[in-house]
Design a protein around this motif. Structure first.
Motif, mmCIF file in Angstrom:
data_model
loop_
_atom_site.group_PDB
_atom_site.id
_atom_site.type_symbol
_atom_site.label_atom_id
_atom_site.label_comp_id
_atom_site.label_asym_id
_atom_site.label_seq_id
_atom_site.Cartn_x
_atom_site.Cartn_y
_atom_site.Cartn_z
ATOM 1 N N ALA A 97 0.838 -1.187 0.000
ATOM 2 C CA ALA A 97 0.000 0.000 0.000
ATOM 3 C C ALA A 97 0.876 1.242 0.000
ATOM 4 C CB ALA A 97 -0.915 0.002 1.217
ATOM 5 N N THR A 98 0.317 2.347 -0.477
ATOM 6 C CA THR A 98 1.070 3.599 -0.530
ATOM 7 C C THR A 98 0.447 4.654 0.377
ATOM 8 O OG1 THR A 98 -0.200 4.375 -2.442
ATOM 9 C CG2 THR A 98 1.848 3.209 -2.889
ATOM 10 N N GLN A 99 1.338 5.450 0.929
ATOM 11 C CA GLN A 99 0.964 6.592 1.753
ATOM 12 C C GLN A 99 1.459 7.827 1.022
ATOM 13 O OE1 GLN A 99 3.229 7.264 5.407
ATOM 14 N NE2 GLN A 99 1.292 7.333 6.535
ATOM 15 N N GLN A 100 0.563 8.771 0.755
ATOM 16 C CA GLN A 100 0.933 9.904 -0.086
ATOM 17 C C GLN A 100 1.685 10.991 0.663
ATOM 18 O OE1 GLN A 100 0.400 9.822 -3.451
ATOM 19 N NE2 GLN A 100 -0.296 7.748 -3.033
ATOM 20 N N ARG A 101 1.461 11.108 1.965
ATOM 21 C CA ARG A 101 2.109 12.178 2.722
ATOM 22 C C ARG A 101 2.318 11.731 4.146
ATOM 23 N NH1 ARG A 101 -1.782 14.495 5.869
ATOM 24 N NH2 ARG A 101 -3.955 14.125 5.272
ATOM 25 N N LEU A 102 3.248 12.396 4.815
ATOM 26 C CA LEU A 102 3.530 12.115 6.212
ATOM 27 C C LEU A 102 2.262 12.286 7.041
ATOM 28 C CD1 LEU A 102 5.527 11.571 8.505
ATOM 29 C CD2 LEU A 102 5.973 14.040 8.582
ATOM 30 N N GLY A 103 1.915 11.294 7.802
ATOM 31 C CA GLY A 103 0.738 11.353 8.649
ATOM 32 C C GLY A 103 -0.544 10.980 7.951
ATOM 33 N N GLY A 104 -0.467 10.748 6.661
ATOM 34 C CA GLY A 104 -1.655 10.364 5.919
ATOM 35 C C GLY A 104 -1.970 8.890 6.079
ATOM 36 N N THR A 105 -3.069 8.480 5.482
ATOM 37 C CA THR A 105 -3.448 7.087 5.533
ATOM 38 C C THR A 105 -2.864 6.345 4.332
ATOM 39 O OG1 THR A 105 -5.476 7.505 4.287
ATOM 40 C CG2 THR A 105 -5.618 7.625 6.700
ATOM 41 N N TYR A 106 -2.818 5.041 4.450
ATOM 42 C CA TYR A 106 -2.472 4.208 3.294
ATOM 43 C C TYR A 106 -3.751 4.094 2.455
ATOM 44 C CZ TYR A 106 2.048 2.971 5.252
ATOM 45 O OH TYR A 106 3.334 3.012 5.722
ATOM 46 N N ASP A 107 -3.752 4.756 1.312
ATOM 47 C CA ASP A 107 -5.014 4.893 0.589
ATOM 48 C C ASP A 107 -5.064 4.154 -0.739
ATOM 49 O OD1 ASP A 107 -4.260 8.370 -0.287
ATOM 50 O OD2 ASP A 107 -3.203 6.488 -0.653
ATOM 51 N N SER A 108 -3.987 3.555 -1.164
ATOM 52 C CA SER A 108 -4.003 2.719 -2.370
ATOM 53 C C SER A 108 -3.452 1.355 -1.998
ATOM 54 C CB SER A 108 -3.155 3.340 -3.481
ATOM 55 O OG SER A 108 -3.727 4.541 -3.938
ATOM 56 N N TRP A 109 -4.208 0.312 -2.344
ATOM 57 C CA TRP A 109 -3.844 -1.043 -1.944
ATOM 58 C C TRP A 109 -3.837 -1.971 -3.146
ATOM 59 C CZ3 TRP A 109 -2.850 -2.580 3.154
ATOM 60 C CH2 TRP A 109 -3.065 -1.577 4.117
ATOM 61 N N GLY A 110 -2.978 -2.964 -3.086
ATOM 62 C CA GLY A 110 -3.002 -4.021 -4.076
ATOM 63 C C GLY A 110 -4.024 -5.081 -3.710
ATOM 64 N N GLN A 111 -4.119 -6.106 -4.532
ATOM 65 C CA GLN A 111 -5.131 -7.148 -4.333
ATOM 66 C C GLN A 111 -4.648 -8.231 -3.373
ATOM 67 O OE1 GLN A 111 -3.011 -7.153 -6.776
ATOM 68 N NE2 GLN A 111 -2.273 -9.274 -6.874
ATOM 69 N N GLY A 112 -3.351 -8.243 -3.090
ATOM 70 C CA GLY A 112 -2.808 -9.213 -2.153
ATOM 71 C C GLY A 112 -2.241 -10.447 -2.836
ATOM 72 N N THR A 113 -1.302 -11.076 -2.163
ATOM 73 C CA THR A 113 -0.723 -12.332 -2.639
ATOM 74 C C THR A 113 -0.601 -13.291 -1.454
ATOM 75 O OG1 THR A 113 1.107 -13.321 -3.902
ATOM 76 C CG2 THR A 113 1.685 -11.542 -2.389
ATOM 77 N N GLN A 114 -1.008 -14.531 -1.652
ATOM 78 C CA GLN A 114 -1.050 -15.513 -0.564
ATOM 79 C C GLN A 114 0.332 -16.114 -0.333
ATOM 80 O OE1 GLN A 114 -3.796 -16.714 1.425
ATOM 81 N NE2 GLN A 114 -2.094 -17.671 2.545
ATOM 82 N N VAL A 115 0.725 -16.120 0.927
ATOM 83 C CA VAL A 115 1.944 -16.806 1.349
ATOM 84 C C VAL A 115 1.550 -17.885 2.337
ATOM 85 C CG1 VAL A 115 4.114 -16.583 2.625
ATOM 86 C CG2 VAL A 115 3.432 -14.814 0.980
ATOM 87 N N THR A 116 1.934 -19.118 2.052
ATOM 88 C CA THR A 116 1.628 -20.237 2.929
ATOM 89 C C THR A 116 2.926 -20.950 3.280
ATOM 90 O OG1 THR A 116 -0.523 -20.540 1.872
ATOM 91 C CG2 THR A 116 0.310 -22.356 3.217
#
Length: 119
Positions: A97-116
Motif C-alpha cells: 500500500a502507498t501513503q501519499q504524505r507524512l501522517g496520511g493514511t495508506y489509501d491505495s492497496w493491491g489485491q494481495g498475494t497468498q503466502v503459505t
C-alpha cells in the motif's frame, strides 16, 4: 490513484524464502511511503515493513526483524519484500500500500498475494 500489483507469493516449507514484488502503475514521485502488510485468517491486518521513498528509511515489525528486508527499484517501479527463515505463523495474505504524505493514511492497496508456510 496509484494501482499496485503484488506477486511472488506461494507455498514454501518452514525455513524457506520468498520474494514478494509490488509494482506500481505510476512513478514513485509524490509517494511518501510504501508499506507491506499482512492479514491471516481470523486476525487483523498488521504492518510488516515500510520504506520511505525519499530517504530509503525502512521500518520493520518486531516479528520479522532480521528475517525480512524491504527494498525498492526505481527503474522497475517496484518494491520488494525479501522473506527469509519463514515460519508457519508467517502464513497470510500479503498486501502492499502507498501513503501519499507524512501522517496520511495508506489509501491505495493491491489485491494481495497468498503466502503459505508449511511446517
Amino acid at each position: 490513484q496509484v494501482q499496485l500489483v503484488e506477486s511472488g507469493g506461494g507455498l514454501v516449507q518452514a525455513g524457506g524464502s520468498l520474494r514478494l514484488s509490488c509494482t506500481l502503475s505510476v512513478r514513485f514521485l509524490g509517494i511518501y511511503k510504501i508499506g507491506w502488510f499482512r492479514q491471516a485468517p481470523g486476525k487483523e491486518r498488521e504492518v510488516v515493513a515500510t520504506i520511505t521513498w525519499s530517504t530509503r528509511m525502512t521500518g520493520y515489525a518486531d516479528f520479522v526483524k532480521g528475517r525480512f528486508t524491504i527494498s525498492r527499484d526505481n527503474a522497475q517501479n517496484t518494491v520488494y519484500l525479501q522473506m527469509n527463515s519463514l515460519k508457519p505463523e508467517d502464513t497470510a495474505v500479503y498486501y502492499c500500500a502507498t501513503q501519499q504524505r507524512l501522517g496520511g493514511t495508506y489509501d491505495s492497496w493491491g489485491q494481495g498475494t497468498q503466502v503459505t508456510v508449511s511446517s
